[in-house]
Design an enzyme around this catalytic site. Structure first.
Site, PDB file in Angstrom:
ATOM      1  N   SER A  83      19.370 -80.391 -18.992  1.00  0.00           N
ATOM      2  CA  SER A  83      18.826 -80.860 -17.868  1.00  0.00           C
ATOM      3  C   SER A  83      19.815 -80.464 -16.823  1.00  0.00           C
ATOM      4  CB  SER A  83      18.926 -82.467 -18.018  1.00  0.00           C
ATOM      5  OG  SER A  83      17.514 -82.823 -18.302  1.00  0.00           O
ATOM      6  N   LYS A  86      17.923 -78.190 -14.069  1.00  0.00           N
ATOM      7  CA  LYS A  86      17.273 -78.836 -13.233  1.00  0.00           C
ATOM      8  C   LYS A  86      17.616 -78.802 -11.847  1.00  0.00           C
ATOM      9  CE  LYS A  86      14.960 -81.907 -16.880  1.00  0.00           C
ATOM     10  NZ  LYS A  86      15.146 -82.840 -17.488  1.00  0.00           N
ATOM     11  N   TYR A 209      10.378 -73.932 -19.164  1.00  0.00           N
ATOM     12  CA  TYR A 209      11.179 -74.884 -18.990  1.00  0.00           C
ATOM     13  C   TYR A 209      12.183 -75.078 -20.038  1.00  0.00           C
ATOM     14  CZ  TYR A 209      12.583 -79.839 -19.224  1.00  0.00           C
ATOM     15  OH  TYR A 209      13.421 -80.968 -19.334  1.00  0.00           O
ATOM     16  N   TYR A 261      20.013 -89.614 -14.778  1.00  0.00           N
ATOM     17  CA  TYR A 261      18.982 -90.478 -15.230  1.00  0.00           C
ATOM     18  C   TYR A 261      18.976 -91.889 -14.802  1.00  0.00           C
ATOM     19  CZ  TYR A 261      19.789 -86.657 -18.870  1.00  0.00           C
ATOM     20  OH  TYR A 261      20.026 -85.185 -19.364  1.00  0.00           O
ATOM     21  N   VAL A 279      21.492 -83.178 -21.963  1.00  0.00           N
ATOM     22  CA  VAL A 279      21.711 -83.852 -23.419  1.00  0.00           C
ATOM     23  C   VAL A 279      22.429 -82.868 -24.365  1.00  0.00           C
ATOM     24  CG1 VAL A 279      19.489 -85.110 -23.626  1.00  0.00           C
ATOM     25  CG2 VAL A 279      19.491 -82.810 -24.409  1.00  0.00           C
TER      26      VAL A 279
END
Ligand code: GLU
Length: 344
Positions: A83, A86, A209, A261, A279
């Site tokens: 992530s 992102k 992705y 998060y 993660v």
């Protein structure tokens, strides 16, 4: 809706300096020593191959905007960016389309829900809302320029490589393991499509992705990538202008709101700098105008944030004076201001 005028407004920045090289070096070493024996948290296993990560690994790197890099522990160990990608894909998309379009198409608010939430889409009439969790990130990847998914993927790979200052490659095993099990991400993409929020084939975009998440990086790469965002978009090691200062500002604002998060508020409250975690155990934390910290340790807390990485960054944020919200009249001009205040 909140808007901020930029035309005709003087542009100044509000940041200070890091301590000297020796001090940053010794504090980075101390941060590692303090938490290397911490064994809390568990390694992510919902992507089957990640379950095999060595939980003992712990790397830390600090990249200054001057180009100096401090490294300790397993800072050269490669792991998948997950992530953390992102943040940088978001920056590339902002570079292409600008502030307003991305704000409108993807959104800039925290959903307050877990990273793979379907409910967050349903609660917002199909609007993805937050580019730092899966729905918004898949919608963001779909906005990448490129005539085909293969071109989009190559632009992501080369774009993230420019942030890192070296050519990044994908871990094919992690990619295959995730593609075999990521039914939820495929469902999220289909749901976005059903709401007319995805201008691309949902399964093709999930493929791109998933590739972006499987790019291999080190803690040092994360530090340099983050320092590029801290340095108005210029990579402090290679000198390449990867994105504009405006894109950095927008990306860091996003990270501050949503990078950690559903614990993003707590993170900002305790640590006070924009950050993004993944993660596989990576975290990048950015101090605008000063530099960035890259951390890697695979044991995660229940929200998916690396336990050791988080603690080490919290320590460095205080010890290096990174918290964006901290001020101190005594520190301003050697105590004179505070002393005068007390007298009057
Ligand atoms: N590739 C992972 C997923 O989409 C990334 C999750 C994360 O790092 O938060 O599920």
């Amino acid at each position: 809706m909140i808007t901020s005028e930029s035309a005709g407004v003087p542009q100044r920045v509000s940041t200070g300096r890091l301590p000297g090289w020796d001090e940053v070096e010794s504090l980075t070493v101390t941060a590692h020593e303090r938490y290397r024996d911490l064994h809390d948290g568990t390694v992510a296993d919902y992507i089957p191959v990640l379950a095999g990560a060595d939980p003992g690994l712990f790397g830390l790197a600090v990249s200054e905007v001057s180009g100096a890099v401090h490294r300790v522990g397993d800072s050269a160990h490669t792991f998948t960016v997950q992530s953390v990608s992102k943040a940088f894909v978001y920056a590339l998309v902002c570079r292409e389309y600008g502030h307003e379009v991305v704000k409108d198409r993807v959104g800039v608010n925290n959903t307050g829900l877990p990273f793979n939430s379907v409910m967050a889409i349903e609660l917002n009439d199909g609007h993805p809302m937050n580019p730092m969790v899966n729905a918004g990130a898949i919608a963001t990847t779909a906005l990448m320029p490129g005539a085909t998914p293969a071109e989009q993927w190559e632009l992501i790979r080369t774009g993230l490589s420019a942030f890192a200052g070296r050519q990044l490659t994908m871990d094919g095993t992690v990619y295959a393991s995730e593609m075999a099990t990521n039914h939820r991400n495929k469902a999220i993409a289909r749901l976005l499509e059903s709401y007319g929020r995805l201008d691309a084939d949902p399964l093709e975009i999930v493929d791109v992705y998933t590739r972006q998440c499987a790019l291999l990086v080190t803690a040092e790469d994360l530090a340099v990538m983050g320092a590029t965002l801290a340095d108005g978009g210029a990579n402090p090691v290679t000198g390449e202008q990867v994105v504009s200062p405006d894109v950095c500002r927008d990306t860091l604002a996003m990270l501050a709101a949503s990078g950690m998060y559903e614990r993003s508020g707590e993170w900002l409250f305790e640590i006070g700098i924009p950050a993004k975690s993944g993660v596989a155990g990576g975290i990048v934390a950015i101090a605008p105008g000063k530099g960035a910290i890259g951390a890697f340790s695979p044991r995660l807390n229940s929200a998916g944030n690396s336990v050791r990485g988080q603690r080490a960054i919290a320590y460095l944020s205080r010890a290096l004076g990174l918290n964006l919200f901290a001020s101190d009249a005594d520190a301003r001009i050697g105590g004179t201001v505070a002393a005068e205040r007390t007298r009057s």
